[in-house]
Design an enzyme around this catalytic site. Structure first.
Site: not given
Ligand code: UT7
Length: 333
Positions: A260, A290, A113
């Site tokens: 980005h 993204n 990225c």
């Molecule tokens: O481009 C390169 C750089 N990349 C980035 O900068 C990405 C950085 N990270 C992020 O943008 C975020 O961390 C994400 C969008 C990927 C995830 O958001 P989050 O608020 O950090 O969520 P999380 O990974 O902590 O997950 C929270 C919950 C989990 O469930 P439990 O364990 O709390 O029951 C996940 O299983 O959300 C769940 N989850 C989803 N639920 C519905 C993860 N993906 C999804 C989904 N739909 N698509």
């Protein structure tokens, strides 16, 4: 020493749009979750048989046209991508062939990225050293090809697309058509600075679980999202200050942050941390998702073509991605 001026830009998005609701039919997710946690509402996905080089070529043609140069003027093509058409040759050489270029050099850059920033830094170094006069720099991706479409934590985040810029050497920072905004060094058009970073110890936070030397398969994106998020907010605010300090400029001097586009929450948190109004952050993540190395030139092109970015504006480009890699470029438009 010549300075690098961005003469023009262009971009291309595949026609097919995939909404969050469509994804919710494939994996256990909802439009509400995706919008709330990422700000993404839709993404463009390439058709079968439409390759990264096709997207790159379309963006390149538009950038060349906008820059008002001839293909023969180009002496270097740099293409930032993580999703090349083939393991080799470089996708840059495929674009070079499509453009009908028989001169110059072409190569790919891989910094995920952050690829466009690694590309702009490389292009600037070639121009400043006199090794190139006119560089076509492209960021192009078909990330849809390396997603695990059963992994809801990654497949909802990415899209396909391409953006390109044409950079040219200018002996004194001015070029034809310059309206002469200001007189100080930092008022001159062009790339004022670039700063690149990486920390390979953080490889396993964001990677693809395949490759020619390891599994002989293409593999899929894997990410520890929450950790990457944490590093992004810290590192991106730091590179903005690093760029400003290097140029004796203040946060208030920035006209536009062109970041980005990974997550709207990262854009908002970074803006908040810097005390920069969110209106000064160019945002396309809602429409494009993204697109990795393509996201900065896609956002840049959108804001140039809709008239937000004007001659003389100070642009701060920043990104973080797999590696981890991160960096910035400060540009007087
Ligand atoms: O481009 C390169 C750089 N990349 C980035 O900068 C990405 C950085 N990270 C992020 O943008 C975020 O961390 C994400 C969008 C990927 C995830 O958001 P989050 O608020 O950090 O969520 P999380 O990974 O902590 O997950 C929270 C919950 C989990 O469930 P439990 O364990 O709390 O029951 C996940 O299983 O959300 C769940 N989850 C989803 N639920 C519905 C993860 N993906 C999804 C989904 N739909 N698509």
């Amino acid at each position: 020493m010549p300075r690098s001026i961005i003469l023009g830009c262009g971009s291309y998005l595949p026609e097919r749009i995939v909404t969050n609701d469509e994804l919710a039919q494939r994996v256990d997710t909802t439009d509400e979750w995706i919008v709330e946690r990422t700000g993404i509402r839709q993404r463009h996905i390439a058709e079968d048989g439409q390759f990264t080089s096709d997207l790159a070529f379309a963006a390149a043609e538009r950038a060349i046209d906008h820059a008002g140069i001839a293909v023969d003027d180009i002496d270097l093509v740099i293409l930032a991508t993580t999703t090349p058409d083939q393991t080799f040759p470089s996708t840059a050489t495929k674009v070079q062939a499509r453009l009908g270029m028989s001169n110059g050099a072409a190569f790919d850059i891989q910094a995920v990225c952050s690829g466009f920033l690694y590309g702009i830094s490389t292009a600037d170094a070639f121009i400043r050293s006199g090794q190139a006069k006119t560089v076509l720099l492209i960021g192009a991706e078909t990330f849809s090809r390396i997603l695990d479409w059963e992994d809801r934590s990654t497949c909802v985040l990415f899209g396909d697309g391409a953006g390109a810029v044409v950079l040219q050497a200018s002996a004194n920072g001015a070029s034809a058509g310059d309206d002469g905004a200001g007189s100080g060094h930092n008022q001159e058009r062009g790339i004022l600075s670039t700063h690149l970073h990486s920390d390979g110890k953080l490889n396993d936070l964001l990677y693809v679980d395949g490759g020619p030397s390891s599994t002989q398969t293409v593999g899929h994106v894997r990410m520890v999202g929450r950790e990457v998020f944490r590093h992004a907010v810290t590192n991106l605010a730091a590179v903005v200050d690093e760029a400003l300090d290097a140029n004796g400029l203040e946060r208030d001097d920035i006209s536009w942050i062109v970041p980005h586009q990974a997550n709207k929450r990262i854009l908002d948190s970074t803006a908040r941390k810097l005390g920069v109004s969110p209106e000064r952050v160019v945002t396309t993540v809602d429409r494009h998702a993204n697109t990795s190395a393509a996201s900065i030139p896609l956002a840049l092109d959108a804001a140039v073509k809709d008239g937000r970015i004007k001659r003389g504006d100070l642009l701060l480009l920043e990104a973080m991605g797999g590696g981890l890699t991160w960096g910035s470029a400060l540009v007087r438009w």
